[in-house]
Design an enzyme around this catalytic site. Sequence first.
Site, PDB file in Angstrom:
ATOM      1  N   CYS A  91       0.829  -1.206   0.000  1.00  0.00           N
ATOM      2  CA  CYS A  91       0.000   0.000   0.000  1.00  0.00           C
ATOM      3  C   CYS A  91       0.863   1.255   0.000  1.00  0.00           C
ATOM      4  O   CYS A  91       1.337   1.702   1.046  1.00  0.00           O
ATOM      5  CB  CYS A  91      -0.911  -0.010   1.225  1.00  0.00           C
ATOM      6  SG  CYS A  91      -1.863   1.491   1.377  1.00  0.00           S
TER       7      CYS A  91
ATOM      8  N   CYS B  99      -0.414   4.128   2.063  1.00  0.00           N
ATOM      9  CA  CYS B  99      -0.246   3.985   3.522  1.00  0.00           C
ATOM     10  C   CYS B  99       1.207   4.260   3.916  1.00  0.00           C
ATOM     11  O   CYS B  99       1.467   4.893   4.930  1.00  0.00           O
ATOM     12  CB  CYS B  99      -0.580   2.575   3.996  1.00  0.00           C
ATOM     13  SG  CYS B  99      -2.073   1.889   3.334  1.00  0.00           S
ATOM     14  N   ASP B 100       2.137   3.741   3.123  1.00  0.00           N
ATOM     15  CA  ASP B 100       3.527   3.690   3.580  1.00  0.00           C
ATOM     16  C   ASP B 100       4.502   4.548   2.773  1.00  0.00           C
ATOM     17  O   ASP B 100       5.674   4.662   3.140  1.00  0.00           O
ATOM     18  CB  ASP B 100       4.015   2.228   3.547  1.00  0.00           C
ATOM     19  CG  ASP B 100       3.166   1.348   4.445  1.00  0.00           C
ATOM     20  OD1 ASP B 100       2.731   1.834   5.498  1.00  0.00           O
ATOM     21  OD2 ASP B 100       2.909   0.183   4.078  1.00  0.00           O
TER      22      ASP B 100
END
Length: 323
Positions: free
Chosen positions: A144, A147-148
Amino acid sequence: MEITGHPIDERINMEKVIIVGSGPAGYTAALYAGRAGLEPLLFAGPEPGGQLMITTDVENYPGFPDGIMGPDVMDLFRKQAEKFGARIRQETVESADLSSGTFSVMANGVKHESRTVIVSTGASAKWIGLESEVTFGGYGVSACATCDGFFFRGKTVAVVGGGDTAMEEANYLTRHADKVYLIHRRDQFRASKIMQERVLANPKVEVFWNSRIDEITGEMEPRKKVTGVRLASTIDDTKSDLPLDGVFVAIGHHPNSDIFKNSLETDENGYIKVKPFSTETNVSGVFACGDVTDHKYRQAITAAGSGCMAAIDAERHLESLGA
Ligand code: NAP
């Protein structure tokens, strides 16, 4: 608690509709079932909001000409469903019994019974299958980018895959990373043309064609981290090492149908089978919609559309029962 010996209408906590899953399909089913006065009970599951929660700009959901962030649009979906009486539980359904006319699901160890069930559990990211992928999961290996990606400011990362997700992730990561390698096992992408063009025009992206990752290398001390990948040519198996700070796996998804496999028919890849132009499964009164049924379109708008169909199918089924 198992209740036996009662006529169906006297059963305690008998729901009309239970919805399992909270992506565009589940929330749309909840919205329609709510407006139909069925007071649906929706279990949001382990990834509330579904895959759009890990998507940045959604540019192709009709009604948002300037685009909208994935989490924001899912927040709107949820609010709209709640407005019409959907009851949303932040719980995961652990098992389901769809063997008789009255269905039940277990969530947090509690049994909930229902006349109809709508399965909208979606699909989850696939992994390459390397041990090192697990070792460094969360320490430089991710599925992701949204997300990261932030953690890779100024760094070098790789994205694996050749579909729209890989293109999207690679482009997004260039906002943070200095360099993004796109590693693909063939000599052409399967992504849509517009997404390919964006990636190929991005000066921070470099493509490794005909390549696969054989190993993700890293350090365990003093801090667990990824240091690179061992690449292999898919043509002649030539090996090479590529130093990296992070690896983003974007090779597709698998349907979240495991808890229903004993009762619902699935295809060879685990997608729940539904009758054409319908959300009916092989079990009368159980309906399925969204990505858990769909290996072809897999879009938020198609999932939402099939969620609407599932709610209407459930409503008609209840009518046919005289409920
Ligand atoms: P996908 O289209 O199935 O593509 C998966 C990619 O990963 C393929 O290029 C495949 O290679 C590669 N791959 C699969 N298994 C692999 C493995 N074990 N090792 C290395 N590579 C592997 O999946 P997706 O990109 O997640 O897209 C899914 C659907 O969502 C599509 O319909 C897509 O259009 C849609 N989507 C749309 C958007 C958007 O419009 N904004 C964004 C994301 C996704 P091969 O090509 O060789 O098979």
